[in-house]
Design an enzyme around this catalytic site. Structure first.
Site, short mmCIF file in Angstrom:
data_model
loop_
_atom_site.label_atom_id
_atom_site.label_comp_id
_atom_site.label_asym_id
_atom_site.label_seq_id
_atom_site.Cartn_x
_atom_site.Cartn_y
_atom_site.Cartn_z
N SER A 187 31.05 43.41 40.77
CA SER A 187 31.46 42.01 40.65
C SER A 187 30.45 41.12 39.93
CB SER A 187 31.77 41.44 42.03
OG SER A 187 30.67 41.62 42.87
N HIS A 233 38.16 44.80 42.71
CA HIS A 233 38.27 44.04 41.45
C HIS A 233 39.05 44.80 40.38
CE1 HIS A 233 35.71 40.56 42.25
NE2 HIS A 233 34.96 41.37 42.97
N LYS A 248 42.76 39.49 45.89
CA LYS A 248 42.40 39.16 44.51
C LYS A 248 43.66 39.29 43.64
CE LYS A 248 37.66 40.82 45.34
NZ LYS A 248 37.03 39.61 45.86
#
Ligand code: PLP
Length: 420
Positions: A207, A235, A266
């Site tokens: 990240s 992610h 996310k």
């Protein structure tokens, strides 16, 4: 020093002393610029948001596919609320399982190419659950040691999960290899034949850097050394790969990673929730042994139905994945053309390197004044001298939004001498 000798020599802190000590700690964080300030977003999460009454381009959100406020996701969440209610007031195994929870677990497994999946309240909880459940178990062995190989830049939840597991199971060793140092990892794997269980733990996408682990090499190394490969795809799911199936798809090893953890917070709607996906036996075992699963509430129906819709949308077509990827390429190319230094890659996390912490702080403040919401990261979150603005691109952006942001970067970057 043992715990008891620490207790014997330390000054007793009354509650009043303790609050005083806490205040001092907070003051020192403010002085060191490590005190985190929360800026209220006055609108829904989107490509454009309202901050301080002003419209800004949002470049700091994990809303990679723009689903956080997508009409289909909102409708699915409302359907979940209407049909299944607001909350279940229970953990899963008491009375917190509805058909939609099972459906979502099956959808996650199908999408990621694993046999099964188990929901958790967050990916943080999922990561914590896994290590404790697995290395904390004797499986009938005596006189053994286990080992976890972990990238030094892995997410805090993997680090904490391993920490908790090692405190509980004093039979577990840890070797944390330098970020991306595959040679160090394979050298250690070659020396590690005597361990009972070996686990390689890595983020799919990191990240702070926006880079990804070359999973084709990891899959091979894990096979060769009989290690279990554990990849956190928080992610990456919905983001990397042609169809959003994440780092394994990006690296041509879809369906070959042993265990995948991920978040619903996310790309997959952005609300909350996490999961672990893998072999059916492992998932069934976690249903029995995962402490965060057993002792923490089930996910609410609105979140479950919204996540189901997100996966359905990804399975229908890859238009949002492509839009996020096209926007990312556009921003990466254009910001470089302006003269900024970025960490190269393909992920919507674009670290724009500015050097000193003071520059990153000033630049994010000035950019906000210009209508661009982006957060700066500096030491101790990243190494000294590598302060950066972490830009995050989304399918919720239009090219016109990105052009506004690029114009602001150009103006502020020149003012602060970051670019010529
Ligand atoms: N793993 C990684 C790599 C993350 O970036 C995050 C969130 O920042 C998490 C896990 C935690 O996810 P959740 O918000 O679902 O707990």
């Amino acid at each position: 020093m043992t715990t008891s000798s620490t207790q014997a020599t330390a000054k007793k802190l009354t509650p009043v002393d303790l609050y005083g000590a806490i205040e001092k700690e907070l003051q020192s964080a403010r002085e060191n610029s490590t005190y985190k300030v929360e800026v209220p977003i006055e609108s829904q999460q989107n490509g454009l948001v309202k901050v301080g009454g002003k419209t800004c381009v949002m470049l700091a959100s994990n809303n990679y596919l723009g689903l956080a406020n997508h009409p289909r996701i909102r409708e699915a969440a409302l359907y979940g609320l209407e049909k299944y209610g607001f909350g279940m007031a229970s953990v899963r195994f008491l009375c917190g399982t509805q058909p939609i929870h099972i459906e979502l677990e099956e959808a996650i497994a199908r999408f990621l190419g694993t046999e099964a999946a188990i929901l958790h309240s967050s990916c943080y909880a999922a990561n914590e659950a896994f290590f404790l459940a697995v290395v904390g178990n004797e499986f009938g062995s005596t006189n053994y040691r286990d080992i976890i190989y972990s990238d030094q830049l892995n997410h805090a939840s993997i680090i904490d999960g391993i920490r908790v597991a090692r405190i509980a199971a004093k039979t577990t060793d840890l070797k944390a290899y330098k970020h991306g140092d595959f040679k160090q990892l394979t050298d250690w794997l070659a020396e590690g034949n005597d361990y009972r269980i070996s686990i390689i733990a890595t983020d799919g996408v990191f990240s702070m850097e926006g880079d990804y682990a070359p999973l084709q090499d990891f899959v091979q190394a894990a096979k060769q050394s009989s290690a279990l490969l554990y990849v956190d795809e928080s992610h990456s799911t919905g983001v990397l790969g042609k169809t959003g199936r994440g780092t394994p798809e990006q690296c041509g090893v879809h369906g070959q990673v042993d265990v995948i953890s991920g978040t619903l917070g996310k790309a997959l709607g952005g609300a909350m929730g996490g999961f672990i996906a893998g072999k059916r036996s492992l998932i069934d075992f976690l249903r029995q042994k995962s402490r965060p699963y057993t002792f923490s509430n089930t996910l609410p129906p609105s979140v479950v139905c919204a996540a189901l819709e997100a996966i359905k949308m990804l399975e229908e077509d890859n238009s949002l994945v492509l839009k996020s990827q096209t926007n990312t390429k556009y921003f990466r190319d254009e910001i470089k053309r302006l003269g900024f230094t970025i960490l190269d890659g393909v992920h919507p996390i674009v670290p724009v390197m500015v050097g000193e912490a003071a520059t990153a702080m000033k630049m994010s403040t000035e950019l906000l004044n210009e209508g661009v919401y982006v957060r700066g990261l500096w030491y101790p979150v990243v190494p000294k001298g590598e302060a950066r603005l972490r830009v995050q691109i989304s399918a919720a952006h239009e090219i016109a939004d990105l052009d506004l942001a690029l114009a602001a970067f150009k103006k502020v970057g020149k003012q602060l001498g970051v670019i010529q």
